[in-house]
Each structure stands twice: as structure tokens, then as C-alpha cells.
Design a protein around this motif. Structure first.
Motif, PDB file in Angstrom:
ATOM      1  N   MET A 146     114.723  10.261 -12.734  1.00 32.97           N
ATOM      2  CA  MET A 146     114.710   9.473 -13.961  1.00 32.97           C
ATOM      3  C   MET A 146     113.791  10.070 -15.020  1.00 32.97           C
ATOM      4  O   MET A 146     114.051   9.914 -16.215  1.00 32.97           O
ATOM      5  CB  MET A 146     114.296   8.042 -13.643  1.00 32.97           C
ATOM      6  CG  MET A 146     115.428   7.195 -13.079  1.00 32.97           C
ATOM      7  SD  MET A 146     116.933   7.203 -14.102  1.00 32.97           S
ATOM      8  CE  MET A 146     116.340   6.506 -15.639  1.00 32.97           C
ATOM      9  N   LYS A 147     112.742  10.761 -14.626  1.00 35.76           N
ATOM     10  CA  LYS A 147     111.886  11.377 -15.637  1.00 35.76           C
ATOM     11  C   LYS A 147     112.673  12.434 -16.412  1.00 35.76           C
ATOM     12  O   LYS A 147     112.532  12.547 -17.634  1.00 35.76           O
ATOM     13  CB  LYS A 147     110.648  11.991 -14.985  1.00 35.76           C
ATOM     14  CG  LYS A 147     109.593  12.450 -15.996  1.00 35.76           C
ATOM     15  CD  LYS A 147     108.205  12.441 -15.400  1.00 35.76           C
ATOM     16  CE  LYS A 147     107.157  12.615 -16.477  1.00 35.76           C
ATOM     17  NZ  LYS A 147     105.789  12.431 -15.982  1.00 35.76           N
ATOM     18  N   ASP A 148     113.530  13.187 -15.728  1.00 35.21           N
ATOM     19  CA  ASP A 148     114.367  14.183 -16.399  1.00 35.21           C
ATOM     20  C   ASP A 148     115.422  13.505 -17.266  1.00 35.21           C
ATOM     21  O   ASP A 148     115.733  13.961 -18.370  1.00 35.21           O
ATOM     22  CB  ASP A 148     115.032  15.083 -15.361  1.00 35.21           C
ATOM     23  CG  ASP A 148     114.033  15.930 -14.582  1.00 35.21           C
ATOM     24  OD1 ASP A 148     112.932  16.174 -15.120  1.00 35.21           O
ATOM     25  OD2 ASP A 148     114.344  16.321 -13.449  1.00 35.21           O
ATOM     26  N   VAL A 149     116.001  12.397 -16.765  1.00 33.51           N
ATOM     27  CA  VAL A 149     117.010  11.656 -17.531  1.00 33.51           C
ATOM     28  C   VAL A 149     116.388  11.128 -18.820  1.00 33.51           C
ATOM     29  O   VAL A 149     116.977  11.249 -19.911  1.00 33.51           O
ATOM     30  CB  VAL A 149     117.584  10.494 -16.695  1.00 33.51           C
ATOM     31  CG1 VAL A 149     118.512   9.631 -17.547  1.00 33.51           C
ATOM     32  CG2 VAL A 149     118.325  11.016 -15.479  1.00 33.51           C
ATOM     33  N   ILE A 150     115.203  10.534 -18.713  1.00 31.71           N
ATOM     34  CA  ILE A 150     114.550   9.952 -19.894  1.00 31.71           C
ATOM     35  C   ILE A 150     114.135  11.041 -20.874  1.00 31.71           C
ATOM     36  O   ILE A 150     114.252  10.872 -22.096  1.00 31.71           O
ATOM     37  CB  ILE A 150     113.339   9.117 -19.443  1.00 31.71           C
ATOM     38  CG1 ILE A 150     113.824   7.877 -18.686  1.00 31.71           C
ATOM     39  CG2 ILE A 150     112.477   8.714 -20.629  1.00 31.71           C
ATOM     40  CD1 ILE A 150     112.721   7.074 -18.036  1.00 31.71           C
ATOM     41  N   ASP A 151     113.675  12.172 -20.371  1.00 30.11           N
ATOM     42  CA  ASP A 151     113.314  13.296 -21.246  1.00 30.11           C
ATOM     43  C   ASP A 151     114.523  13.745 -22.053  1.00 30.11           C
ATOM     44  O   ASP A 151     114.440  13.965 -23.277  1.00 30.11           O
ATOM     45  CB  ASP A 151     112.768  14.440 -20.403  1.00 30.11           C
ATOM     46  CG  ASP A 151     112.191  15.557 -21.255  1.00 30.11           C
ATOM     47  OD1 ASP A 151     112.988  16.385 -21.744  1.00 30.11           O
ATOM     48  OD2 ASP A 151     110.961  15.608 -21.429  1.00 30.11           O
ATOM     49  N   MET A 152     115.675  13.883 -21.377  1.00 32.42           N
ATOM     50  CA  MET A 152     116.912  14.267 -22.067  1.00 32.42           C
ATOM     51  C   MET A 152     117.341  13.210 -23.077  1.00 32.42           C
ATOM     52  O   MET A 152     117.698  13.520 -24.221  1.00 32.42           O
ATOM     53  CB  MET A 152     118.014  14.493 -21.026  1.00 32.42           C
ATOM     54  CG  MET A 152     119.403  14.786 -21.588  1.00 32.42           C
ATOM     55  SD  MET A 152     120.386  13.272 -21.791  1.00 32.42           S
ATOM     56  CE  MET A 152     120.549  12.741 -20.095  1.00 32.42           C
ATOM     57  N   ALA A 153     117.277  11.928 -22.683  1.00 32.36           N
ATOM     58  CA  ALA A 153     117.689  10.842 -23.572  1.00 32.36           C
ATOM     59  C   ALA A 153     116.803  10.784 -24.812  1.00 32.36           C
ATOM     60  O   ALA A 153     117.302  10.618 -25.936  1.00 32.36           O
ATOM     61  CB  ALA A 153     117.643   9.514 -22.820  1.00 32.36           C
ATOM     62  N   LEU A 154     115.493  10.940 -24.626  1.00 30.64           N
ATOM     63  CA  LEU A 154     114.575  10.866 -25.760  1.00 30.64           C
ATOM     64  C   LEU A 154     114.790  12.031 -26.725  1.00 30.64           C
ATOM     65  O   LEU A 154     114.699  11.870 -27.951  1.00 30.64           O
ATOM     66  CB  LEU A 154     113.133  10.850 -25.237  1.00 30.64           C
ATOM     67  CG  LEU A 154     112.057  10.221 -26.130  1.00 30.64           C
ATOM     68  CD1 LEU A 154     112.455   8.832 -26.565  1.00 30.64           C
ATOM     69  CD2 LEU A 154     110.726  10.189 -25.397  1.00 30.64           C
ATOM     70  N   THR A 155     115.088  13.199 -26.179  1.00 34.05           N
ATOM     71  CA  THR A 155     115.400  14.350 -27.042  1.00 34.05           C
ATOM     72  C   THR A 155     116.622  14.062 -27.910  1.00 34.05           C
ATOM     73  O   THR A 155     116.619  14.313 -29.130  1.00 34.05           O
ATOM     74  CB  THR A 155     115.650  15.604 -26.181  1.00 34.05           C
ATOM     75  OG1 THR A 155     114.474  15.914 -25.441  1.00 34.05           O
ATOM     76  CG2 THR A 155     116.024  16.791 -27.050  1.00 34.05           C
ATOM     77  N   LEU A 156     117.685  13.510 -27.311  1.00 34.37           N
ATOM     78  CA  LEU A 156     118.911  13.192 -28.061  1.00 34.37           C
ATOM     79  C   LEU A 156     118.675  12.068 -29.062  1.00 34.37           C
ATOM     80  O   LEU A 156     119.220  12.090 -30.178  1.00 34.37           O
ATOM     81  CB  LEU A 156     120.026  12.798 -27.089  1.00 34.37           C
ATOM     82  CG  LEU A 156     120.523  13.915 -26.162  1.00 34.37           C
ATOM     83  CD1 LEU A 156     121.533  13.368 -25.155  1.00 34.37           C
ATOM     84  CD2 LEU A 156     121.143  15.056 -26.970  1.00 34.37           C
ATOM     85  N   ILE A 157     117.851  11.072 -28.696  1.00 30.25           N
ATOM     86  CA  ILE A 157     117.549   9.965 -29.618  1.00 30.25           C
ATOM     87  C   ILE A 157     116.829  10.485 -30.853  1.00 30.25           C
ATOM     88  O   ILE A 157     117.142  10.114 -31.992  1.00 30.25           O
ATOM     89  CB  ILE A 157     116.700   8.898 -28.897  1.00 30.25           C
ATOM     90  CG1 ILE A 157     117.549   8.161 -27.863  1.00 30.25           C
ATOM     91  CG2 ILE A 157     116.118   7.903 -29.901  1.00 30.25           C
ATOM     92  CD1 ILE A 157     116.736   7.287 -26.921  1.00 30.25           C
ATOM     93  N   LEU A 158     115.851  11.365 -30.652  1.00 35.85           N
ATOM     94  CA  LEU A 158     115.101  11.918 -31.789  1.00 35.85           C
ATOM     95  C   LEU A 158     115.991  12.787 -32.682  1.00 35.85           C
ATOM     96  O   LEU A 158     115.745  12.903 -33.882  1.00 35.85           O
ATOM     97  CB  LEU A 158     113.908  12.724 -31.273  1.00 35.85           C
ATOM     98  CG  LEU A 158     112.778  11.909 -30.611  1.00 35.85           C
ATOM     99  CD1 LEU A 158     111.750  12.826 -29.969  1.00 35.85           C
ATOM    100  CD2 LEU A 158     112.101  11.001 -31.633  1.00 35.85           C
TER     101      LEU A 158
END
Length: 523
Positions: A146-158
């Protein structure tokens, strides 16, 4: 295609639910074979009705459970936990887009108070949001951390929203802790710990259980007392809770120091949906860890405790949501049993004969210990260590320990009568009562329940000082049992490794044949 996920040893397994009906049971004819004596030959099966999957019990002896509830037939939902015998399986469905966007996700956000609008029109971002949702759901379904999933999601959100900085915060007790923090690509590169996050805004989201948009945080009266707003130069901010069912587990925070009205209600809706998917993923990851930890703990406990005691401990830990057998201080009685001159005995026997001799002896000694509700803590070569009072406490643990020792002497004599004369041996036993530190000690991959303390060391020294077929007890144990047993004082002696002398006593037998009470209490 839905799957069943479970632990096998130290590895995680996943099987597709095909073909249908998909049966589970002890016999090899089942699609999933569960070699557990508590599982029936044909225990249960999964069938499909109107495109949905149902779990049906096949009249099993010990029952089929979903989320700890016994069922006869149950419609399966994503992340349902199926229990048959000692095995736990997690039912997983592939997330379709209509499942990714549940209609109820906005219900917790009915009290959002939007401030002044005036946002300039922006290009439609719905396709980018759908891409984020797809990537997050796909990564979770594939089992990514999940840390990798959230890192990817936050990059796309920004990349999609007008945010300079973003953070996913996890609620740990009463504290919000940054889990992943990032800045936009156009921002100066910083380490995550250098990126500011307004805890004033994030805590308000948790407290009010609602999402927040502020178009200009500097003039927002809700945050007038928040120094972080001024110190970090925050103009616009958007923060939504990580909300899974009725439980808030954290928040997603975005802000901008460059412009007011940076975020729209469309951004809020999108971020809320993303946060719900992330919250589900975090719960799923925690469930996997809980199942793995429970399997490790159960495996460790079943090595040394009776099945009934293990079930009681695990049930209590689930009901009270506590870590089973966490480390604490308590009073316990420690018993050491050792075979005398085992080295010379083993030199006369083949390795196979030595193993068979020890297995037979330890099996009988363990049965005696379990009978008196003690626990076998460890086997040390030709010796064993038992505990009375941890993890199960009784009002009369010292008495139970001494009665068990007397029965172990009798059982040892019976065992010797049934083996060849050249294999026969004597044993010696040491018992001591005192304060110990007890609990699971080790790593998350390998834990062992044990006790530590001076009381343990003294019990070991007493066993070393005992003569063949002799039971020695320390003075603390003697004071608890002297009315129940015939004893003989042996005076003060010095024990190896101890700077002071201690009073010891020999147990000669029971003064009464009355069976002891076993008033157990889980501590």
C-alpha cells in the motif's frame, strides 16, 4: 475471476475459484484440499447464482464461518473472511468500475461547508481521475504494497489537480502520522520530512468527520488559530478523510501556496472516491498482516499448549482486539525436567533410537503438564521447561506444578518399564516460583512465547542440583504448597551463578490425594 487467498506455512497462496461448484474439504477430490482433522471430507462449496458467488455449507461437523458468523448459505462480498477448521481464507473479487465508484461514498460528506467560489474554468479532469482510480484499484487487486500504491496515487493526483504538495496521513491512536508525502513536479525537490503539512486542517477533518475545502486559508475563520497556515504560506487547501465503512483511518491532504480557489467541488468528489479506495486497500493489507500474525502465533502456541488453551487465547484476543500474549510481568511457577547422564546413554544408541526415546518421553511428560493446565515452553536437548501461571493463570499454580512433577516421576517409571533395560534412565526436577516477564518475544516472522527472570534461572539451578528421581523446590514455592505435600528441608545452599544462598526443600509426596481445583483465568 474471484479468488481465495490464504497462508500456507510462511507463504501466501491465491487460488482461482474455478471450476464451479468449487468445493473445499479434506478429501483429494475437492478443488481445494484442506488437510485439517476438524474439516469434513466435503466441507463446503462455492456456487454461482445470477452472476454472484455464494458459499454453501455441506453439512460439515464443525461448521463454516464467514466473518466469524456460522452460515449455511451466504452471499460472498469482497474481503469476506471464510473460516473452516483452523484455516482462514479471504474472498477477493476483481473491482469493476461500478464497484470502484460506490454511490454511498459522498454520504459522510453531507456537512461540507464550501467557502467562496470563483474558480476559473478548467479542462475536464474526469478521464485523469478515472485513470487514477483504475491504477489504484488494479494495484491493490494485484497485491502491491500500500505504501507503493499511495505513492503512485499521490503522484498522479498532484499531476491532475492544482496542488503543490500532498500527503497521506494515517491515524495512529490519537496522532496523525505522515505515511507518504510528496511535492509537485514543478516544485523544488525536497525530502518528505521537509514538505510542510497543516495539521490544523488535517485534525479538523478527523474531528468533524467531514472533508474540507478552503479557498483562501489565510482568511478562513475556521483556521484563525492555526500557526501552520501562516508559517507554511498556505492559500488553498483540500483535505478528505480516509473513510472505510464507519471508521476514519487517516486523511489525504493537498494544498497550494500560489493561488486561491485552487480546488473545486469536482476535486473534492474525486479525492473522496480515491480516499475510499485507498482506505479499503489499507484495511485489506492490515487484514493480511493480522492473518499472517495469527497463523504465526497459533503455530507457536500449538507447539506447547493444548488445543483448548490455544483456542481460548485466540478467542479472547479477537474479542478484546488485543495482541495475544503481549509482554507483561506476572507471577509464575517454572519447572525444569532433565534426563540424567543422557550423553552416555545416547552414545550407546543409534541416532534413530535417541530420537524415538526422546519423542516418547517428551510426549508423556507433555501430556502430564497439559493435564494440570501448564504449558510446555521449550525442549532443551534432553530437558524440558514448563510454565504454570502463564499464559493461563490459576489460583494454585504452584500446587499444580508440584502435582505435575510427582506425576512425571510416576510416568517416567512407567515409561522405563516399557523400554529395553539398556535404554532406561532417571530424571531430576527443579521448581521455583517468582516474578517473571512473560510474552511473545522475537521478530514478526518468528515469535516464541517464553518467560524471563531470576525465578527461571533459580528453577534451572535447582534441577541441576537435584539427585536422580528427586524434586527440589525453592522457598517461595514451598510457602505456597507446604500444607499440601510431604517435604523435607535441605537447608541453605549456594547455586551456581548466584551470589547468595537460598533455602531449598525436597518434595517427598502428596499429603492428600484430593484433586486440585483448576480455576483458570486468561491474563
Amino acid at each position: 475471476m474471484p479468488t481465495l487467498n490464504f497462508n500456507e506455512g510462511n507463504s501466501q497462496k491465491q487460488v482461482n475459484i474455478t471450476p464451479l461448484p468449487f468445493s473445499l474439504g479434506r478429501l483429494p477430490e475437492n478443488q481445494l484440499v484442506v488437510p485439517d482433522p476438524k474439516v469434513s471430507r466435503y466441507h463446503c462449496q462455492i456456487v454461482q447464482k445470477s452472476g454472484r458467488y455464494y458459499l454453501v455449507d455441506l453439512g460439515s461437523a464443525n461448521g463454516t464461518f464467514v466473518n466469524r458468523q456460522r452460515i449455511t448459505e451466504k452471499l460472498l462480498e469482497n474481503n469476506d473472511v471464510i473460516s473452516i477448521g483452523d484455516m482462514k481464507l479471504v474472498y477477493k473479487e476483481e473491482l469493476s468500475m461500478d464497484q470502484v465508484l460506490p454511490p454511498e461514498v459522498l454520504k459522510p460528506l453531507q456537512n461540507i461547508r464550501n467557502l467562496h467560489r470563483g474558480t476559473l474554468p478548467r479542462p475536464d479532469t474526469s478521464s485523469q481521475v478515472l485513470l487514477i482510480l483504475y491504477q489504484v484499484a488494479r494495484s491493490i487487486a494485484c497485491g502491491a504494497a500500500m505504501k507503493d500504491v499511495i505513492d503512485m496515487a499521490l503522484t498522479l493526483i498532484l499531476q491532475t489537480m492544482n496542488a503543490e504538495r500532498g500527503s497521506v496521513l494515517i491515524l495512529q491512536g490519537q496522532n496523525l502520522v505522515p505515511f507518504v508525502t510528496k511535492s509537485g513536479e514543478h516544485m523544488k525537490k525536497r525530502q518528505p520530512q521537509e514538505i510542510p503539512v497543516s495539521m490544523t486542517i488535517a485534525r479538523r477533518v478527523i474531528t468533524e468527520k467531514s472533508a474540507i475545502i478552503t479557498s483562501d486559508a489565510r482568511y478562513d475563520p475556521r483556521f484563525a488559530s492555526g500557526d501552520s497556515i501562516t508559517n507554511f504560506g498556505i492559500r488553498s487547501a483540500l483535505c478528505v478523510p480516509l473513510w472505510e465503512e464507519d471508521r476514519i483511518t487517516g486523511a489525504i491532504y493537498l494544498d497550494s501556496s500560489l493561488s486561491t480557489h485552487a480546488f473545486t467541488e469536482q476535486d473534492l468528489d474525486a479525492l473522496t472516491t480515491i480516499s475510499n479506495i485507498i482506505a479499503i486497500g489499507l484495511k485489506q493489507e492490515q487484514l493480511k498482516e493480522d492473518i499472517k500474525l495469527e497463523a504465526i502465533l497459533r503455530n507457536n502456541l500449538e507447539r506447547f499448549l493444548s488445543h483448548e488453551v490455544v483456542e481460548m487465547i485466540m478467542k479472547k484476543s479477537r474479542e478484546q482486539d488485543i495482541i495475544p500474549l503481549e509482554v507483561n510481568e506476572r507471577t509464575a511457577t517454572i519447572v525444569f525436567v532433565d534426563i540424567i547422564n543422557f550423553t552416555s546413554l545416547s552414545e550407546r544408541l543409534s541416532p534413530k533410537e535417541v530420537a524415538e526415546l526422546l519423542n516418547g518421553f517428551f510426549t508423556r511428560m507433555s501430556a502430564v503438564i497439559f493435564h494440570y493446565e501448564g504449558s510446555v515452553n521449550k525442549f532443551i536437548g534432553d530437558a524440558l521447561m514448563a510454565i504454570f501461571g502463564a499464559p493461563i493463570a490459576h489460583e494454585n499454580d504452584a500446587e499444580l506444578a508440584v502435582r505435575a512433577a510427582l506425576d512425571m516421576l510416576k510416568e517416567s517409571e512407567n515409561f522405563n518399564r516399557n523400554i529395553g533395560e539398556h535404554k532406561r534412565f532417571s530424571i531430576k526436577i527443579g521448581i521455583n516460583t517468582g516474578k517473571v516477564v512473560a510474552g511473545n518475544i522475537g521478530s514478526t516472522n518468528r515469535m516464541e512465547y517464553t518467560v524471563l527472570g531470576d525465578a527461571v534461572n533459580i528453577a534451572s539451578r535447582l534441577q541441576s542440583s537435584a539427585k536422580p528421581n528427586q524434586i527440589l523446590i525453592g522457598d517461595d514455592t514451598y510457602r505456597l504448597v507446604y500444607r499440601l505435600f510431604s517435604t523435607r528441608p535441605l537447608g541453605m545452599i549456594s547455586l551456581k551463578g548466584k551470589t547468595h544462598t537460598i533455602q531449598i526443600h525436597e518434595v517427598l509426596g502428596a499429603s492428600s490425594q484430593q484433586q486440585p481445583r483448576k480455576l483458570s483465568q486468561f491474563l
